[in-house]
Design an enzyme around this catalytic site. Sequence first.
Site, mmCIF file in Angstrom:
data_model
loop_
_atom_site.group_PDB
_atom_site.id
_atom_site.type_symbol
_atom_site.label_atom_id
_atom_site.label_comp_id
_atom_site.label_asym_id
_atom_site.label_seq_id
_atom_site.Cartn_x
_atom_site.Cartn_y
_atom_site.Cartn_z
ATOM 1 N N ASP A 8 4.803 -10.964 -14.678
ATOM 2 C CA ASP A 8 4.457 -12.353 -15.199
ATOM 3 C C ASP A 8 4.729 -12.255 -16.714
ATOM 4 O O ASP A 8 5.702 -11.405 -17.163
ATOM 5 C CB ASP A 8 2.769 -12.543 -14.979
ATOM 6 C CG ASP A 8 2.049 -11.636 -15.867
ATOM 7 O OD1 ASP A 8 2.706 -10.625 -16.552
ATOM 8 O OD2 ASP A 8 0.894 -11.795 -15.976
ATOM 9 N N HIS A 9 4.387 -13.300 -17.469
ATOM 10 C CA HIS A 9 4.653 -13.398 -18.688
ATOM 11 C C HIS A 9 4.550 -12.047 -19.688
ATOM 12 O O HIS A 9 4.865 -11.636 -20.619
ATOM 13 C CB HIS A 9 4.116 -14.586 -19.439
ATOM 14 C CG HIS A 9 2.965 -14.670 -19.442
ATOM 15 N ND1 HIS A 9 2.150 -15.256 -18.105
ATOM 16 C CD2 HIS A 9 1.764 -14.690 -20.192
ATOM 17 C CE1 HIS A 9 0.757 -15.150 -18.264
ATOM 18 N NE2 HIS A 9 0.594 -14.906 -19.500
ATOM 19 N N CYS A 65 2.479 -6.657 -15.473
ATOM 20 C CA CYS A 65 1.825 -7.607 -15.933
ATOM 21 C C CYS A 65 1.056 -7.165 -17.360
ATOM 22 O O CYS A 65 1.598 -6.099 -17.476
ATOM 23 C CB CYS A 65 0.580 -8.562 -14.853
ATOM 24 S SG CYS A 65 -0.821 -7.557 -14.501
ATOM 25 N N THR A 67 -1.679 -5.924 -18.002
ATOM 26 C CA THR A 67 -2.407 -4.694 -17.823
ATOM 27 C C THR A 67 -1.924 -3.762 -16.633
ATOM 28 O O THR A 67 -2.158 -2.603 -16.412
ATOM 29 C CB THR A 67 -3.981 -4.746 -17.612
ATOM 30 O OG1 THR A 67 -4.115 -5.656 -16.503
ATOM 31 C CG2 THR A 67 -4.739 -5.543 -18.925
ATOM 32 N N HIS A 98 1.406 11.950 -3.068
ATOM 33 C CA HIS A 98 -0.149 11.799 -2.252
ATOM 34 C C HIS A 98 -0.155 10.569 -1.411
ATOM 35 O O HIS A 98 -0.585 10.315 -0.346
ATOM 36 C CB HIS A 98 -1.290 12.135 -3.128
ATOM 37 C CG HIS A 98 -1.466 13.246 -3.557
ATOM 38 N ND1 HIS A 98 -2.547 13.764 -4.009
ATOM 39 C CD2 HIS A 98 -0.509 14.337 -3.589
ATOM 40 C CE1 HIS A 98 -2.581 15.077 -4.357
ATOM 41 N NE2 HIS A 98 -1.336 15.485 -4.070
ATOM 42 N N HIS A 133 -1.709 14.259 3.576
ATOM 43 C CA HIS A 133 -1.524 12.763 2.999
ATOM 44 C C HIS A 133 -0.854 11.678 4.018
ATOM 45 O O HIS A 133 -1.373 10.410 3.923
ATOM 46 C CB HIS A 133 -0.695 13.062 1.799
ATOM 47 C CG HIS A 133 -0.901 13.987 0.718
ATOM 48 N ND1 HIS A 133 -2.325 13.803 0.100
ATOM 49 C CD2 HIS A 133 -0.366 15.162 0.343
ATOM 50 C CE1 HIS A 133 -2.400 15.125 -0.669
ATOM 51 N NE2 HIS A 133 -1.378 15.865 -0.511
HETATM 52 C C1 RB5 Z 1 -2.263 -12.716 -18.201
HETATM 53 O O1 RB5 Z 1 -2.606 -13.329 -19.539
HETATM 54 C C2 RB5 Z 1 -2.824 -11.409 -17.879
HETATM 55 O O2 RB5 Z 1 -3.994 -11.739 -17.549
HETATM 56 C C3 RB5 Z 1 -2.106 -10.756 -16.917
HETATM 57 O O3 RB5 Z 1 -0.799 -10.276 -17.505
HETATM 58 C C4 RB5 Z 1 -2.737 -9.556 -16.380
HETATM 59 O O4 RB5 Z 1 -2.988 -8.590 -17.428
HETATM 60 C C5 RB5 Z 1 -3.662 -9.493 -15.398
HETATM 61 O O5 RB5 Z 1 -4.347 -8.593 -14.788
#
Ligand code: RB5
Length: 143
Positions: A8-9, A65, A67, A98, A133
């Site tokens: 994503d962004h 993304c 996180t 694993h 595993h």
């Molecule tokens: C987008 O703002 C953010 O929520 C996404 O990139 C991600 O971290 C979601 O888990």
Amino acid sequence: MLIAIASDHGGFKLKETIRKYLAERGEKVVDLGTSSEESVDYPIFGKACAEAVASGKAERGIVVCGTGIGISIAANKVKGIRCGLCTSVEMAELTRKHNNANILALGGRTTEPDLALDIVKAFLDTEFEGGRHKRRTDMLDEM
Ligand code: RB5
């Protein structure tokens, strides 16, 4: 190896860094987007990468993304996908050894680019250990 990548962004910049790294390694890459830092929805991109891997069009996938959490959840909704969110080289080695992870998830806002590339390298270069595993990953694939 043909590798599908998507973000994503929040993961866009790191995905671009990973795409260049994979090209330098001589890997074949299919980039499923996104293509800018304009806000998009991570489930769409996690699903696209997961479907490319689950269908056999790509051998492995890498999703990013902010996180790595949301896009890994999305990828793991697709049957046959074992997506591991990794924040260290050790985790990347273990999710291959694993879990036989076929998609790696990374956080573009939480993992520095140099470490992320070390994690990608470990994910691509580490083999599944099988044995005990395999029984467990078979259980995952039945769910
Ligand atoms: C987008 O703002 C953010 O929520 C996404 O990139 C991600 O971290 C979601 O888990």
